[in-house]
Design an enzyme around this catalytic site. Structure first.
Site: not given
Ligand SMILES: [Zn+2]
Length: 313
Positions: A166, A248, A127, A164
């Site tokens: 996200h 996740d 991120h 991931d």
């Protein structure tokens, strides 16, 4: 004469436990202990992550940003860079170990010491944008590794696969104008950080975002890879595959709802090994991103690295 390559090298470092987040924060040091337990029985070679040199960070981030992070590190307690990105006294050292670990892992694979590698470090990286820490991340670990493969090792085509849950907005930002890197991501949408639509293609059409809806499970995930991501990887013919390995999307994870199973991570890792075998001499380096349910993280990372080790033999 050096001997034949080992299958897999795992890099980690105790300093990555000294990035301490406040009680209740999902990105906690216990995650790395769960990962270590997941990997404990695997017959992999283990090494300590070296500290990254500043020059490694500067492959992707301006010097002013590195200086800003360095200045912000507290001597005690915590400092918040945004609502959920927290610095403790050990955070910068931990992040430099994570980046140094992936640099050492790609060097070991390029040198033929191992077929593939995994970096068990934290904080995560995908991120972090050019000059913005966010989403628990300080530096764009996997993007930095891609630049190292291109600019230090002289490769022409590197693929990054980010599974991931996200979207890897930071990796996308850092490599938006990099035609030598195919960045392919699956992620839940809508979800943090809000980016990752199929219309975001990069300056050279080299970014492939495939969003998945909350509540979809294994079948939707496998179809996304079979029909979209894997054919694009095959056509790109990467000389090296980097993986942003967040766990996740597992159904037990508290931050998302994609309902993947442990076996899905084994399936996906095998498919990525197939691409690496076809085009990249098997070369893969994977690095830990998210994954916040500790038992699911432990089990998922065990099958992910287990497949890497098995396929690297
Ligand atoms: Zn995540």
């Amino acid at each position: 004469m050096k001997g034949p390559p080992v299958a897999s090298i795992v890099f980690s470092h105790p300093d990555c436990l000294t990035h301490v987040t406040p009680p209740g924060h999902p990105e906690c040091a216990e995650r790395l202990e769960a990962v270590a337990q997941g990997l404990a029985r695997l017959p992999v070679t283990r090494r300590d992550c070296p500290l990254a040199e500043d020059a490694e960070i500067l492959r992707c981030h301006p010097a002013a940003y590195l200086a800003k992070v360095r200045r912000a590190v507290p001597s005690e307690g915590w400092v918040a860079l945004d609502g959920d990105t927290i610095l403790s006294p050990g955070s910068l050292t931990a992040a430099l170990r994570a980046v140094g670990g992936i640099a050492a892992a790609v060097d070991a694979v390029m040198a033929g010491e191992a077929v593939n590698g995994f970096v068990a470090g934290r904080p995560p990286g995908h991120h972090a944008e050019t000059a913005t820490a966010m989403g628990f991340c300080l530096f764009g670990t996997v993007a930095i590794a891609a630049k190292r493969l291109l600019d230090h090792h002289g490769l022409s085509r590197v693929a990054i696969v980010d599974f991931d849950v996200h979207h890897g907005n930071g990796t996308q930002d850092l490599l938006w104008d990099e035609p030598r890197v195919l960045f392919a991501s699956t992620h839940q949408m809508p979800l943090y950080p809000g980016t990752g639509s199929a219309q975001e293609r990069g300056a050279h059409g080299q970014i492939l975002n495939h969003a998945l809806r909350a509540g979809t499970g294994s079948a939707a995930m496998r179809a996304a890879y079979d029909q979209h991501i894997l054919p694009a990887l095959d056509a790109f013919r990467p000389e090296f595959i980097l993986i942003s390995a967040g766990f996740d999307a597992h159904e037990a994870d508290p931050l998302a709802a994609l309902n993947w199973q442990v076996e899905d991570y084994a399936w996906l890792t095998r498919r990525l090994c197939d691409i690496a075998d076809a085009h990249a001499l098997g070369r893969i380096v994977s690095t830990l991103e998210g994954g916040y349910d500790l038992p699911a993280l432990q089990a998922s990372v065990a099958v992910h690295v287990g497949v890497l080790e098995e396929r690297g033999r």
